[in-house]
Scaffold this active site. Sequence first.
Site, PDB file in Angstrom:
ATOM      1  N   ARG A 177      -9.433  22.672   6.070  1.00 32.99           N
ATOM      2  CA  ARG A 177      -8.686  23.798   5.524  1.00 32.99           C
ATOM      3  C   ARG A 177      -8.840  23.926   4.014  1.00 32.99           C
ATOM      4  NH1 ARG A 177      -3.707  25.226   8.242  1.00 32.99           N
ATOM      5  NH2 ARG A 177      -2.489  24.906   6.373  1.00 32.99           N
ATOM      6  N   ARG A 181     -14.421  24.829  -4.794  1.00 35.03           N
ATOM      7  CA  ARG A 181     -14.960  26.046  -5.413  1.00 35.03           C
ATOM      8  C   ARG A 181     -15.626  25.727  -6.753  1.00 35.03           C
ATOM      9  NH1 ARG A 181      -9.683  28.479  -4.305  1.00 35.03           N
ATOM     10  NH2 ARG A 181      -9.717  29.414  -2.221  1.00 35.03           N
ATOM     11  N   ARG A 255       4.305  14.718  13.082  1.00 35.82           N
ATOM     12  CA  ARG A 255       4.887  14.368  11.794  1.00 35.82           C
ATOM     13  C   ARG A 255       6.075  15.292  11.580  1.00 35.82           C
ATOM     14  NH1 ARG A 255       3.529  10.101  10.318  1.00 35.82           N
ATOM     15  NH2 ARG A 255       4.280  10.562   8.230  1.00 35.82           N
ATOM     16  N   ARG A 286       5.178  16.961  -2.203  1.00 35.40           N
ATOM     17  CA  ARG A 286       5.119  18.153  -3.055  1.00 35.40           C
ATOM     18  C   ARG A 286       6.520  18.629  -3.404  1.00 35.40           C
ATOM     19  NH1 ARG A 286       2.095  22.071   1.451  1.00 35.40           N
ATOM     20  NH2 ARG A 286       3.479  21.568   3.179  1.00 35.40           N
ATOM     21  N   GLU A 309       9.510  17.420  -0.788  1.00 36.26           N
ATOM     22  CA  GLU A 309       9.129  17.268   0.624  1.00 36.26           C
ATOM     23  C   GLU A 309       8.575  15.869   0.882  1.00 36.26           C
ATOM     24  OE1 GLU A 309       6.671  20.517   2.184  1.00 36.26           O
ATOM     25  OE2 GLU A 309       5.460  19.021   3.220  1.00 36.26           O
ATOM     26  N   TYR A 355      -1.442  22.955  15.563  1.00 33.58           N
ATOM     27  CA  TYR A 355      -0.993  23.542  14.304  1.00 33.58           C
ATOM     28  C   TYR A 355      -1.527  24.966  14.222  1.00 33.58           C
ATOM     29  CZ  TYR A 355       0.111  24.792   9.659  1.00 33.58           C
ATOM     30  OH  TYR A 355       0.653  25.474   8.611  1.00 33.58           O
ATOM     31  N   ASP A 357      -1.183  28.598  11.807  1.00 35.95           N
ATOM     32  CA  ASP A 357      -0.557  29.401  10.773  1.00 35.95           C
ATOM     33  C   ASP A 357       0.126  30.597  11.438  1.00 35.95           C
ATOM     34  OD1 ASP A 357      -0.907  28.104   8.343  1.00 35.95           O
ATOM     35  OD2 ASP A 357      -2.991  28.751   8.184  1.00 35.95           O
TER      36      ASP A 357
HETATM   37  P1  FAD Z   1       8.306  27.832  15.819  1.00 39.02           P
HETATM   38  O1  FAD Z   1       8.427  28.591  14.562  1.00 39.02           O
HETATM   39  O2  FAD Z   1       8.450  26.358  15.760  1.00 39.02           O
HETATM   40  O3  FAD Z   1       9.382  28.423  16.852  1.00 39.02           O
HETATM   41  C1  FAD Z   1       9.739  27.762  18.048  1.00 39.02           C
HETATM   42  C2  FAD Z   1      11.221  27.997  18.293  1.00 39.02           C
HETATM   43  O4  FAD Z   1      11.584  27.503  19.592  1.00 39.02           O
HETATM   44  C3  FAD Z   1      12.114  27.253  17.301  1.00 39.02           C
HETATM   45  O5  FAD Z   1      12.961  28.168  16.642  1.00 39.02           O
HETATM   46  C4  FAD Z   1      12.885  26.275  18.171  1.00 39.02           C
HETATM   47  O6  FAD Z   1      14.207  26.060  17.706  1.00 39.02           O
HETATM   48  C5  FAD Z   1      12.873  26.971  19.526  1.00 39.02           C
HETATM   49  N1  FAD Z   1      13.079  26.069  20.659  1.00 39.02           N
HETATM   50  C6  FAD Z   1      12.405  24.907  20.902  1.00 39.02           C
HETATM   51  N2  FAD Z   1      12.888  24.337  22.024  1.00 39.02           N
HETATM   52  C7  FAD Z   1      13.877  25.139  22.502  1.00 39.02           C
HETATM   53  C8  FAD Z   1      14.741  25.072  23.626  1.00 39.02           C
HETATM   54  N3  FAD Z   1      14.720  24.044  24.476  1.00 39.02           N
HETATM   55  N4  FAD Z   1      15.635  26.078  23.826  1.00 39.02           N
HETATM   56  C9  FAD Z   1      15.691  27.116  22.955  1.00 39.02           C
HETATM   57  N5  FAD Z   1      14.899  27.229  21.861  1.00 39.02           N
HETATM   58  C10 FAD Z   1      13.997  26.253  21.635  1.00 39.02           C
HETATM   59  N6  FAD Z   1       2.069  29.301   8.363  1.00 39.02           N
HETATM   60  C11 FAD Z   1       1.556  30.204   7.494  1.00 39.02           C
HETATM   61  O7  FAD Z   1       0.955  31.193   7.923  1.00 39.02           O
HETATM   62  N7  FAD Z   1       1.722  30.053   6.137  1.00 39.02           N
HETATM   63  C12 FAD Z   1       2.372  28.997   5.599  1.00 39.02           C
HETATM   64  O8  FAD Z   1       2.489  28.906   4.363  1.00 39.02           O
HETATM   65  C13 FAD Z   1       2.908  28.022   6.492  1.00 39.02           C
HETATM   66  N8  FAD Z   1       3.562  26.957   6.005  1.00 39.02           N
HETATM   67  C14 FAD Z   1       4.042  26.018   6.878  1.00 39.02           C
HETATM   68  C15 FAD Z   1       4.701  24.919   6.358  1.00 39.02           C
HETATM   69  C16 FAD Z   1       5.204  23.951   7.216  1.00 39.02           C
HETATM   70  C17 FAD Z   1       5.936  22.772   6.638  1.00 39.02           C
HETATM   71  C18 FAD Z   1       5.011  24.073   8.622  1.00 39.02           C
HETATM   72  C19 FAD Z   1       5.505  23.018   9.572  1.00 39.02           C
HETATM   73  C20 FAD Z   1       4.372  25.182   9.143  1.00 39.02           C
HETATM   74  C21 FAD Z   1       3.882  26.173   8.278  1.00 39.02           C
HETATM   75  N9  FAD Z   1       3.256  27.307   8.781  1.00 39.02           N
HETATM   76  C22 FAD Z   1       2.745  28.219   7.907  1.00 39.02           C
HETATM   77  C23 FAD Z   1       3.110  27.530  10.253  1.00 39.02           C
HETATM   78  C24 FAD Z   1       4.265  28.362  10.852  1.00 39.02           C
HETATM   79  O9  FAD Z   1       5.488  27.699  10.681  1.00 39.02           O
HETATM   80  C25 FAD Z   1       3.940  28.575  12.363  1.00 39.02           C
HETATM   81  O10 FAD Z   1       2.803  29.379  12.479  1.00 39.02           O
HETATM   82  C26 FAD Z   1       5.051  29.226  13.129  1.00 39.02           C
HETATM   83  O11 FAD Z   1       6.221  28.486  13.002  1.00 39.02           O
HETATM   84  C27 FAD Z   1       4.671  29.319  14.609  1.00 39.02           C
HETATM   85  O12 FAD Z   1       5.693  29.961  15.319  1.00 39.02           O
HETATM   86  P2  FAD Z   1       6.128  29.480  16.767  1.00 39.02           P
HETATM   87  O13 FAD Z   1       7.041  30.530  17.275  1.00 39.02           O
HETATM   88  O14 FAD Z   1       4.956  29.151  17.600  1.00 39.02           O
HETATM   89  O15 FAD Z   1       6.912  28.109  16.539  1.00 39.02           O
HETATM   90  N1  UDP Z   2      -4.611  17.508   1.083  1.00 40.56           N
HETATM   91  C1  UDP Z   2      -4.873  16.610   0.071  1.00 40.56           C
HETATM   92  N2  UDP Z   2      -4.358  16.836  -1.169  1.00 40.56           N
HETATM   93  C2  UDP Z   2      -3.567  17.905  -1.444  1.00 40.56           C
HETATM   94  C3  UDP Z   2      -3.313  18.815  -0.413  1.00 40.56           C
HETATM   95  C4  UDP Z   2      -3.837  18.588   0.843  1.00 40.56           C
HETATM   96  O1  UDP Z   2      -5.554  15.619   0.289  1.00 40.56           O
HETATM   97  O2  UDP Z   2      -3.132  18.050  -2.604  1.00 40.56           O
HETATM   98  C5  UDP Z   2      -5.165  17.212   2.427  1.00 40.56           C
HETATM   99  C6  UDP Z   2      -4.174  16.402   3.274  1.00 40.56           C
HETATM  100  O3  UDP Z   2      -4.902  15.510   4.099  1.00 40.56           O
HETATM  101  C7  UDP Z   2      -3.508  17.471   4.104  1.00 40.56           C
HETATM  102  C8  UDP Z   2      -4.655  18.437   4.372  1.00 40.56           C
HETATM  103  O4  UDP Z   2      -5.414  18.419   3.141  1.00 40.56           O
HETATM  104  O5  UDP Z   2      -2.951  16.943   5.302  1.00 40.56           O
HETATM  105  C9  UDP Z   2      -4.228  19.861   4.697  1.00 40.56           C
HETATM  106  O6  UDP Z   2      -3.440  20.353   3.642  1.00 40.56           O
HETATM  107  P1  UDP Z   2      -2.598  21.684   3.746  1.00 40.56           P
HETATM  108  O7  UDP Z   2      -2.043  21.982   2.410  1.00 40.56           O
HETATM  109  O8  UDP Z   2      -3.409  22.715   4.434  1.00 40.56           O
HETATM  110  O9  UDP Z   2      -1.429  21.257   4.699  1.00 40.56           O
HETATM  111  P2  UDP Z   2      -0.006  21.956   4.869  1.00 40.56           P
HETATM  112  O10 UDP Z   2       0.207  22.969   3.796  1.00 40.56           O
HETATM  113  O11 UDP Z   2      -0.079  22.565   6.211  1.00 40.56           O
HETATM  114  O12 UDP Z   2       0.911  20.814   4.751  1.00 40.56           O
END
Ligand code: FAD
Ligand code: UDP
Length: 378
Positions: A177, A181, A255, A286, A309, A355, A357
């Site tokens: 990911r 550059r 995780r 971060r 975090e 995973y 987005d």
């Molecule tokens: P979720 O958002 O996890 O929704 C699932 C839902 O199901 C939850 O609300 C949960 O409570 C519910 N659920 C689970 N079990 C039950 C049950 N038994 N009964 C009722 N409800 C239940 N994507 C980006 O595009 N840009 C970003 O910058 C970005 N940053 C991220 C940062 C982090 C730390 C993480 C973890 C993810 C990030 N993502 C990002 C990804 C984004 O969060 C996901 O694409 C998105 O959450 C996927 O949606 P989902 O509906 O599949 O899952």
């Molecule tokens: N990563 C790293 N250094 C950084 C940021 C990311 O080595 O400063 C690596 C790390 O292994 C991480 C992966 O790149 O798990 C993906 O990073 P990303 O930022 O895409 O993860 P997210 O935002 O989903 O936590």
Amino acid sequence: MTKAQPDLIVVGAGLTGLTIAERVASELGKSVLIYETRNHIGGNAFSYFEPKSGIEIHKYGTHVFHTANEKVFEYVSGFTKFNNFQHKVLSNHKGTLFNFPINLNTLNSFFDLSMDENEAKTFLESLKENPGGRAENLEDKAKQLVGRVLYEAFIKGYSQKQWQEDPKNLPSTIINRIPVRFNSDSRYFDDIHQGLPLDGYGSWFESMAANKKITILLETDYFDIKKDLSPDIPIVYTGPIDRYFDYKHGLLGWRTLDFEHEALPIDSFQSAAVVNYPDLDVAFTRIHEFKKLYPERRISNGATHIMREYSRAAEREDDPFYPMNRGIDREILSKYKNEKVGNTIFAGRLGSYKYMDMDVAIAAALTLYRNTIIPLLT
Ligand code: FAD
Ligand code: UDP
């Protein structure tokens, strides 16, 4: 349930569940009942406005919408506009801030040089280890891309903290990911469309759920009411797949993240919305400063809100965030996938143990709707 039976049940009101429900209600005119354990919709992309400061806080970590998928962009644009924010991350190594992903500026400041793009390319070639060879793990892959010194400064410690595993034992795909550059482009994402929903994530999600044919029951765990449901109603389940089967083949590795919030009486804490901390002597990975995601809101009321975090292995009761995808996880997953499930369809990042987005989750939900849900309900 005293009301008529819904045409479809959706478990989870994240972006996957909301997309399916919205399409079924708006395009097919069918009724959808969503169960959601949490007290809010939007899944992990949920945010709320802190009443005192007016700052929008991303409860589960910074979420920046970004996509190159025009169909997805067109779909989401029906519910929200975006502010055009370009995500630029800094990396704090030994107290100095560098552009991350590694670009021309990172190379010049880290090595105290003033190279142009071509010189930087040649220079980086001289740093690379085993170019063109096989890279079996994250460490080998990263050294192949940027050499040992940059790997040790920006990648080794961060990855170790993020995954609590020596990068020698992590898959090389983790780093896919992150680009390298040779120009000064310091954006985290290359995608043509990126930004934050102008009126907040809540307004976006409410707009998706506004159709009267959609009913949402918050704070309701599907497994608590499952026995009362008619077995004839099809279900889209977006919760964890191992939980669905009561973990009978074992727990999938995830995780989770711990978030430490701090409200500060200052206008600005750091010079970017997200600053990464790759050094091992700092426990967190971060720091997020949410107001920086919304420069157009011009909030300068002497307040900011930051969130540190921390990453660790998820226990059963923790929120699962990143699939670990080890060999053992893939074995367990394939056992769950081979189970017979009647009229239940697994979807979303938890249901598919992937995973994704936000744009990928929406695209997958739209495909599922078209290929599976329409034929099922019509
Ligand atoms: P979720 O958002 O996890 O929704 C699932 C839902 O199901 C939850 O609300 C949960 O409570 C519910 N659920 C689970 N079990 C039950 C049950 N038994 N009964 C009722 N409800 C239940 N994507 C980006 O595009 N840009 C970003 O910058 C970005 N940053 C991220 C940062 C982090 C730390 C993480 C973890 C993810 C990030 N993502 C990002 C990804 C984004 O969060 C996901 O694409 C998105 O959450 C996927 O949606 P989902 O509906 O599949 O899952
Ligand atoms: N990563 C790293 N250094 C950084 C940021 C990311 O080595 O400063 C690596 C790390 O292994 C991480 C992966 O790149 O798990 C993906 O990073 P990303 O930022 O895409 O993860 P997210 O935002 O989903 O936590």
